[in-house]
Design an enzyme around this catalytic site. Structure first.
Site, PDB file in Angstrom:
ATOM      1  N   HIS A  48       0.844  -1.208   0.000  1.00  0.00           N
ATOM      2  CA  HIS A  48       0.000   0.000   0.000  1.00  0.00           C
ATOM      3  C   HIS A  48       0.878   1.257   0.000  1.00  0.00           C
ATOM      4  O   HIS A  48       0.590   2.232  -0.682  1.00  0.00           O
ATOM      5  CB  HIS A  48      -0.870   0.055   1.262  1.00  0.00           C
ATOM      6  CG  HIS A  48      -1.810  -1.089   1.445  1.00  0.00           C
ATOM      7  ND1 HIS A  48      -1.653  -2.026   2.435  1.00  0.00           N
ATOM      8  CD2 HIS A  48      -2.946  -1.439   0.775  1.00  0.00           C
ATOM      9  CE1 HIS A  48      -2.646  -2.902   2.377  1.00  0.00           C
ATOM     10  NE2 HIS A  48      -3.435  -2.580   1.376  1.00  0.00           N
ATOM     11  N   SER A  51      -2.716  -8.159   3.318  1.00  0.00           N
ATOM     12  CA  SER A  51      -3.247  -8.085   4.687  1.00  0.00           C
ATOM     13  C   SER A  51      -3.617  -9.474   5.184  1.00  0.00           C
ATOM     14  O   SER A  51      -3.610  -9.737   6.379  1.00  0.00           O
ATOM     15  CB  SER A  51      -4.477  -7.180   4.722  1.00  0.00           C
ATOM     16  OG  SER A  51      -4.117  -5.905   4.247  1.00  0.00           O
TER      17      SER A  51
HETATM   18  P1  AMP Z   1      -6.507  -3.558  -0.336  1.00  0.00           P
HETATM   19  O1  AMP Z   1      -6.353  -2.771   0.906  1.00  0.00           O
HETATM   20  O2  AMP Z   1      -6.122  -4.986  -0.212  1.00  0.00           O
HETATM   21  O3  AMP Z   1      -7.841  -3.349  -1.005  1.00  0.00           O
HETATM   22  O4  AMP Z   1      -5.444  -2.957  -1.357  1.00  0.00           O
HETATM   23  C1  AMP Z   1      -5.423  -1.589  -1.684  1.00  0.00           C
HETATM   24  C2  AMP Z   1      -4.518  -1.377  -2.867  1.00  0.00           C
HETATM   25  O5  AMP Z   1      -3.193  -1.814  -2.550  1.00  0.00           O
HETATM   26  C3  AMP Z   1      -4.951  -2.178  -4.106  1.00  0.00           C
HETATM   27  O6  AMP Z   1      -4.784  -1.369  -5.260  1.00  0.00           O
HETATM   28  C4  AMP Z   1      -4.002  -3.340  -4.101  1.00  0.00           C
HETATM   29  O7  AMP Z   1      -3.778  -3.890  -5.382  1.00  0.00           O
HETATM   30  C5  AMP Z   1      -2.737  -2.694  -3.551  1.00  0.00           C
HETATM   31  N1  AMP Z   1      -1.848  -3.712  -3.002  1.00  0.00           N
HETATM   32  C6  AMP Z   1      -2.160  -4.663  -2.087  1.00  0.00           C
HETATM   33  N2  AMP Z   1      -1.105  -5.478  -1.882  1.00  0.00           N
HETATM   34  C7  AMP Z   1      -0.107  -5.039  -2.677  1.00  0.00           C
HETATM   35  C8  AMP Z   1       1.245  -5.466  -2.917  1.00  0.00           C
HETATM   36  N3  AMP Z   1       1.773  -6.512  -2.307  1.00  0.00           N
HETATM   37  N4  AMP Z   1       1.983  -4.760  -3.794  1.00  0.00           N
HETATM   38  C9  AMP Z   1       1.446  -3.681  -4.449  1.00  0.00           C
HETATM   39  N5  AMP Z   1       0.188  -3.236  -4.275  1.00  0.00           N
HETATM   40  C10 AMP Z   1      -0.584  -3.899  -3.395  1.00  0.00           C
END
Ligand code: AMP
Length: 284
Positions: free
Chosen positions: A35, A189
């Site tokens: 993130h 997460s």
């Molecule tokens: P989330 O909180 O899981 O909905 O993720 C929020 C944003 O962070 C989304 O655009 C995800 O694709 C990105 N994201 C989550 N994990 C990663 C990671 N390991 N590397 C890069 N971006 C990530």
């Protein structure tokens, strides 16, 4: 400067007063380096950044981990601060309940039809409709110049891009590479649900994708496709393991220039996803 806003009305008032370029980083919180890579890029490229933290119930299916999804707001704020320089301006929109993002009479679903019955969509029906619905709402509220998403959720990115194009939304989109831990596991997460042994087992996912990537890079597309089928059939932990055209998530064709190798792998009760993008210019 960091500002935290919890209500829809306060956020609308704030947005009215913003000018200059606005970067948007939508998240569900429990922030990690993945993130933060999106946040850092936005801070570099924009006058101000809006980071949203909202665990969106519409994108969870019944029986999924909505209730136990980690909520770590205080730590998230500290992590955001650790990325900021003196002149940076971050607005954290953290709605305290569902009404503070959807209002009280929300009754619309945004559904992208294409790419919505393959990969994750096959196993989580309705999930991406929940994603596009909340992302559309967040785009409308934030009116961002650029919105940042991770390649980690590649299908999500492609579906959001299609929504942006079809609905003539103004925001630019930027996809950031996957941030991984020292063993190659994509940060998520949900990794916190894994115990020590499960973490080891989880490495099968990135290692397999890498192995298939190296076959593709040698130009052996047919070999890669049959390898994926073979690996998947040997181990029931694979929910899917596929090689698709990265542009439209359809099977490879003569016009395919780049492929996505995408996998979903179940460890214990945790579902992990990962992918790799490979250009086919070495192909026979
Ligand atoms: P989330 O909180 O899981 O909905 O993720 C929020 C944003 O962070 C989304 O655009 C995800 O694709 C990105 N994201 C989550 N994990 C990663 C990671 N390991 N590397 C890069 N971006 C990530």
């Amino acid at each position: 400067m960091i500002e935290i806003i919890n209500t829809l009305q306060d956020f609308k008032n704030k947005r009215e007063r913003l000018s200059g370029s606005i970067g948007l980083v939508p998240t569900m919180g429990n922030l990690h380096e993945g993130h933060l890579s999106l946040l850092k890029e936005s801070l570099k490229e924009n006058d101000q950044t809006i980071l949203t933290i909202f665990v969106n119930p519409k994108q969870f299916l019944q029986g999924e981990d909505l209730d136990k999804y980690p909520r770590t707001f205080e730590q998230d704020i500290e992590k955001i601060k650790s990325c900021m320089h003196e002149d940076d301006h971050v607005i954290v929109f953290h709605p305290t309940n569902d009404h503070e993002i959807y209002g009280t009479s929300f009754n619309t679903t945004i559904k992208v039809e294409s790419m919505n019955n393959v990969l994750c969509a096959k196993f989580r029906p309705g999930h991406f409709d929940g994603v596009t619905t909340v992302v559309y709402r967040i785009f409308s509220l934030c009116r961002p110049t650029i919105s940042y998403f991770g390649q980690k959720d590649y299908q999500q990115y492609q579906i959001i891009k299609k929504m942006r194009d079809d609905l003539l939304l103004e925001t630019k989109l930027k996809m950031m590479p996957i941030t991984r831990d020292e063993n190659g596991l994509a940060l998520s997460s949900r990794n916190r649900y894994l115990d020590h042994d499960q973490r080891e087992e989880a490495q099968i996912l990135p290692q397999t994708l890498k192995e298939i990537e190296s076959i593709l890079k040698r130009g052996k597309v047919e070999d890669a496709l049959s390898k994926a089928i073979e690996i998947k059939s040997k181990y029931s932990a694979w929910q899917y393991l596929e090689i698709l055209d990265s542009k439209n998530l359809e099977p490879l064709s003569d016009t395919t220039k780049e492929v996505v190798i995408a996998g979903a792998f179940i460890v214990g009760s945790t579902r992990l996803i990962d992918n790799r993008l490979v250009l086919l210019n070495h192909a026979e």
